[in-house]
Write a protein that holds these residues in place. Structure first.
Motif, PDB file in Angstrom:
ATOM      1  N   VAL A   1     -13.324   1.126   6.263  1.00 41.08           N
ATOM      2  CA  VAL A   1     -12.611   0.172   7.127  1.00 41.08           C
ATOM      3  C   VAL A   1     -13.562  -0.960   7.526  1.00 41.08           C
ATOM      4  O   VAL A   1     -13.194  -2.145   7.477  1.00 41.08           O
TER       5      VAL A   1
ATOM      6  N   TYR B   1     -11.113   3.522   1.353  1.00 37.45           N
ATOM      7  CA  TYR B   1     -10.802   2.786   2.584  1.00 37.45           C
ATOM      8  C   TYR B   1     -10.603   3.754   3.754  1.00 37.45           C
ATOM      9  O   TYR B   1     -10.916   3.427   4.900  1.00 37.45           O
TER      10      TYR B   1
ATOM     11  N   ASP C   1      11.514   6.890   6.573  1.00 40.69           N
ATOM     12  CA  ASP C   1      10.878   7.906   7.423  1.00 40.69           C
ATOM     13  C   ASP C   1       9.968   7.306   8.500  1.00 40.69           C
ATOM     14  O   ASP C   1       9.038   7.961   8.948  1.00 40.69           O
TER      15      ASP C   1
ATOM     16  N   THR D   1       9.128   1.541   2.350  1.00 40.80           N
ATOM     17  CA  THR D   1       9.119   2.872   1.750  1.00 40.80           C
ATOM     18  C   THR D   1      10.568   3.315   1.563  1.00 40.80           C
ATOM     19  O   THR D   1      11.398   3.073   2.445  1.00 40.80           O
TER      20      THR D   1
ATOM     21  N   ARG E   1      -3.314   3.992  -3.476  1.00 39.27           N
ATOM     22  CA  ARG E   1      -3.800   4.807  -2.365  1.00 39.27           C
ATOM     23  C   ARG E   1      -5.321   4.695  -2.465  1.00 39.27           C
ATOM     24  O   ARG E   1      -5.882   4.810  -3.550  1.00 39.27           O
TER      25      ARG E   1
ATOM     26  N   GLY F   1       3.981  -1.110   3.730  1.00 41.38           N
ATOM     27  CA  GLY F   1       3.818   0.264   3.246  1.00 41.38           C
ATOM     28  C   GLY F   1       4.424   1.264   4.219  1.00 41.38           C
ATOM     29  O   GLY F   1       5.243   0.907   5.069  1.00 41.38           O
ATOM     30  N   GLY F   2       3.973   2.522   4.113  1.00 40.92           N
ATOM     31  CA  GLY F   2       4.482   3.584   4.972  1.00 40.92           C
ATOM     32  C   GLY F   2       3.517   3.894   6.101  1.00 40.92           C
ATOM     33  O   GLY F   2       2.594   3.110   6.379  1.00 40.92           O
ATOM     34  N   ASP F   3       3.709   5.050   6.738  1.00 40.55           N
ATOM     35  CA  ASP F   3       2.915   5.310   7.949  1.00 40.55           C
ATOM     36  C   ASP F   3       1.416   5.483   7.686  1.00 40.55           C
ATOM     37  O   ASP F   3       0.597   5.156   8.546  1.00 40.55           O
ATOM     38  N   GLY F   4       1.039   5.974   6.498  1.00 33.44           N
ATOM     39  CA  GLY F   4      -0.380   6.033   6.144  1.00 33.44           C
ATOM     40  C   GLY F   4      -0.976   4.625   6.136  1.00 33.44           C
ATOM     41  O   GLY F   4      -2.061   4.376   6.689  1.00 33.44           O
ATOM     42  N   SER F   5      -0.248   3.708   5.546  1.00 32.94           N
ATOM     43  CA  SER F   5      -0.700   2.311   5.489  1.00 32.94           C
ATOM     44  C   SER F   5      -0.777   1.701   6.885  1.00 32.94           C
ATOM     45  O   SER F   5      -1.636   0.856   7.158  1.00 32.94           O
TER      46      SER F   5
ATOM     47  N   ARG G   1      10.470  14.069   1.174  1.00 36.07           N
ATOM     48  CA  ARG G   1       9.669  15.274   1.438  1.00 36.07           C
ATOM     49  C   ARG G   1       9.836  15.742   2.871  1.00 36.07           C
ATOM     50  O   ARG G   1       9.919  16.917   3.153  1.00 36.07           O
TER      51      ARG G   1
ATOM     52  N   ARG H   1      -3.882  -0.277  11.649  1.00 37.28           N
ATOM     53  CA  ARG H   1      -4.387  -0.060  13.017  1.00 37.28           C
ATOM     54  C   ARG H   1      -5.925  -0.057  13.013  1.00 37.28           C
ATOM     55  O   ARG H   1      -6.565  -0.694  13.859  1.00 37.28           O
ATOM     56  N   ASP H   2      -6.507   0.635  12.031  1.00 37.30           N
ATOM     57  CA  ASP H   2      -7.971   0.714  11.966  1.00 37.30           C
ATOM     58  C   ASP H   2      -8.592  -0.647  11.662  1.00 37.30           C
ATOM     59  O   ASP H   2      -9.644  -0.997  12.213  1.00 37.30           O
TER      60      ASP H   2
ATOM     61  N   SER I   1       0.834  -1.206   0.000  1.00 37.63           N
ATOM     62  CA  SER I   1       0.000   0.000   0.000  1.00 37.63           C
ATOM     63  C   SER I   1       0.868   1.256   0.000  1.00 37.63           C
ATOM     64  O   SER I   1       2.011   1.236   0.467  1.00 37.63           O
ATOM     65  N   GLY I   2       0.333   2.354  -0.530  1.00 30.11           N
ATOM     66  CA  GLY I   2       1.085   3.615  -0.589  1.00 30.11           C
ATOM     67  C   GLY I   2       2.110   3.572  -1.716  1.00 30.11           C
ATOM     68  O   GLY I   2       1.906   2.890  -2.715  1.00 30.11           O
TER      69      GLY I   2
ATOM     70  N   GLY J   1      -3.996   2.566   8.426  1.00 33.44           N
ATOM     71  CA  GLY J   1      -5.003   1.666   7.878  1.00 33.44           C
ATOM     72  C   GLY J   1      -4.979   0.318   8.587  1.00 33.44           C
ATOM     73  O   GLY J   1      -6.030  -0.268   8.879  1.00 33.44           O
TER      74      GLY J   1
HETATM   75  P1  ATP Z   1       4.454   6.338   1.489  1.00 35.08           P
HETATM   76  O1  ATP Z   1       5.298   6.597   2.706  1.00 35.08           O
HETATM   77  O2  ATP Z   1       5.199   5.634   0.436  1.00 35.08           O
HETATM   78  O3  ATP Z   1       3.690   7.536   1.012  1.00 35.08           O
HETATM   79  P2  ATP Z   1       2.096   5.470   2.898  1.00 35.08           P
HETATM   80  O4  ATP Z   1       1.664   4.136   3.348  1.00 35.08           O
HETATM   81  O5  ATP Z   1       2.398   6.475   3.978  1.00 35.08           O
HETATM   82  O6  ATP Z   1       3.327   5.246   1.932  1.00 35.08           O
HETATM   83  P3  ATP Z   1      -0.380   6.848   2.209  1.00 35.08           P
HETATM   84  O7  ATP Z   1      -0.845   7.307   0.884  1.00 35.08           O
HETATM   85  O8  ATP Z   1      -0.233   7.844   3.294  1.00 35.08           O
HETATM   86  O9  ATP Z   1       1.001   6.074   1.898  1.00 35.08           O
HETATM   87  O10 ATP Z   1      -1.363   5.693   2.760  1.00 35.08           O
HETATM   88  C1  ATP Z   1      -1.707   4.588   1.955  1.00 35.08           C
HETATM   89  C2  ATP Z   1      -3.153   4.224   2.172  1.00 35.08           C
HETATM   90  O11 ATP Z   1      -3.375   3.840   3.540  1.00 35.08           O
HETATM   91  C3  ATP Z   1      -4.176   5.336   1.941  1.00 35.08           C
HETATM   92  O12 ATP Z   1      -4.512   5.511   0.599  1.00 35.08           O
HETATM   93  C4  ATP Z   1      -5.379   4.838   2.736  1.00 35.08           C
HETATM   94  O13 ATP Z   1      -6.102   3.871   2.014  1.00 35.08           O
HETATM   95  C5  ATP Z   1      -4.714   4.162   3.927  1.00 35.08           C
HETATM   96  N1  ATP Z   1      -4.731   5.120   5.065  1.00 35.08           N
HETATM   97  C6  ATP Z   1      -3.941   6.186   5.254  1.00 35.08           C
HETATM   98  N2  ATP Z   1      -4.265   6.840   6.391  1.00 35.08           N
HETATM   99  C7  ATP Z   1      -5.297   6.156   6.933  1.00 35.08           C
HETATM  100  C8  ATP Z   1      -6.101   6.320   8.108  1.00 35.08           C
HETATM  101  N3  ATP Z   1      -5.900   7.324   8.968  1.00 35.08           N
HETATM  102  N4  ATP Z   1      -7.088   5.408   8.335  1.00 35.08           N
HETATM  103  C9  ATP Z   1      -7.295   4.393   7.472  1.00 35.08           C
HETATM  104  N5  ATP Z   1      -6.581   4.204   6.357  1.00 35.08           N
HETATM  105  C10 ATP Z   1      -5.598   5.063   6.079  1.00 35.08           C
END
Ligand code: ATP
Length: 326
Positions: free
Chosen positions: A84, A78, A131, A127, A74, A103-107, A173, A112-113, A11-12, A110
């Protein structure tokens, strides 16, 4: 009782080594007697039921490949409480009782949720940026740095022949780790990272002028995407350097080339170790953890704790870089 039917997704942003992690998850899962599914296109695949059964041979011949055979995405859909819940319901309907998210912290948010919605998850840092606060290493970082170094080495050849100044943007970034490490590795005159706001005169011009007094005639300035202070953007920085010093200056943005390519040995081994470790956790009935590399060994942290950790910047390495760039 641990998970018996698990799924793995990426993811991400993609990162070299994700395939090695997928392979390790699939093979360790099967080794431990689990059924393993691959989810395509990140969390979107969970929502759409886009899951494929994985066997030992489904991950043959991928450890050396960049990108991710499961594709990544992305998923705004979700990223809502309804999304979720829908994904968790989809997992329950399919009998999936454990998910490994790469994936990264955004993933990680997801993951956690999804754990909160009743599906045990384990996250793996994948990633190129390095970071993730809880881990000294993220899968893809080594390959990205080596790619940036090789590209800048090539630019240096032509920069040296023409007595030019090359200003090169690398990815990062919010995190200057790729920039700092490649800056050292290519012998940059100036290295500009997001963590330390720069001053155009002090951190670029004065350094170039000092180096000129000792006979240096070509210069490399490595700039992270998210640089702060001074001028933003390598085009602008190069133009200003040329205006102030009279040295012909060229800007290059390395861009997505840093995301691709065959993963280095380090990324393959780290991804394999983290993948196997993640499956071990699920097998033991542990969930909501991030796999991390800390103080030279693989370990794990609670996802919420990990997300709240402040990121460390290697100030010692930054000092070294500054000291030896004269
Ligand atoms: P990178 O560091 O490469 O950008 P990432 O995992 O941080 O990777 P994001 O685009 O931030 O990339 O997150 C990937 C996906 O995770 C999002 O498109 C979304 O589906 C899910 N996600 C992100 N934040 C949340 C959240 N707070 N709750 C649920 N799902 C989330």
């Amino acid at each position: 009782m641990g998970s018996r039917k698990i799924a793995v997704l990426t993811s991400g942003g993609d990162a070299p080594g994700m395939n090695a992690a997928i392979r390790a998850v699939v093979r360790s899962g099967i080794y431990l007697g689990m059924e393993v599914y691959g989810v395509r296109r990140g969390y979107n695949g969970l929502l759409n039921g886009d899951l494929i059964p994985m066997d030992l041979r489904s991950v043959s011949n991928i450890i050396q490949l960049g990108g991710t055979i499961l594709y990544t995405a992305r998923s705004p859909r979700y990223n809502t409480p309804e999304g979720v819940k829908e994904a968790a319901d989809q997992c329950r309907a399919l009998g999936i009782d454990g998910v490994v998210v790469i994936g990264g912290d955004g993933s990680f948010r997801g993951a956690r949720d999804l754990t909160g919605a009743g599906i045990p998850c384990i996250a793996i840092p994948g990633t190129i940026d390095n970071d993730i606060a809880c881990s000294d290493y993220t899968v893809g970082f080594d390959t990205a740095m080596n790619t940036a170094m090789e590209m800048i080495d090539k630019i240096r050849d032509t920069s040296q022949s023409h007595d030019r100044c090359s200003v090169i943007e690398v990815m990062g970034r919010r995190c200057g780790d790729i920039c700092l490490n490649t800056g050292i590795a290519v012998g940059a005159t100036a290295t500009l990272v997001p963590e330390v706001p720069y001053d155009f005169q002090r951190d670029i011009i004065d350094k170039i002028k000092l180096a000129q007094t000792t006979g240096k005639q070509h210069f490399i300035v490595v700039v992270a995407e998210g640089v702060s202070g001074g001028f933003a953007g390598v085009e602008k920085i190069a133009k200003k350097i040329e205006e102030v010093t009279g040295i012909e200056s060229r800007a290059t943005v390395l861009g997505h080339v840093q995301r691709g390519g065959s993963p280095t040995l380090r990324d393959r081994v780290m991804a394999s170790s983290m993948g196997a470790y993640a499956v071990d956790l699920l097998n033991r009935g542990v969930s909501n953890r991030v796999v991390a590399y800390t103080d030279g060994r693989i370990t794990d942290y609670d996802i919420t704790t990990a997300l709240n950790m402040p990121r460390k910047f290697d100030t010692e390495l930054y000092r070294t870089s500054d000291r030896i760039s004269i």
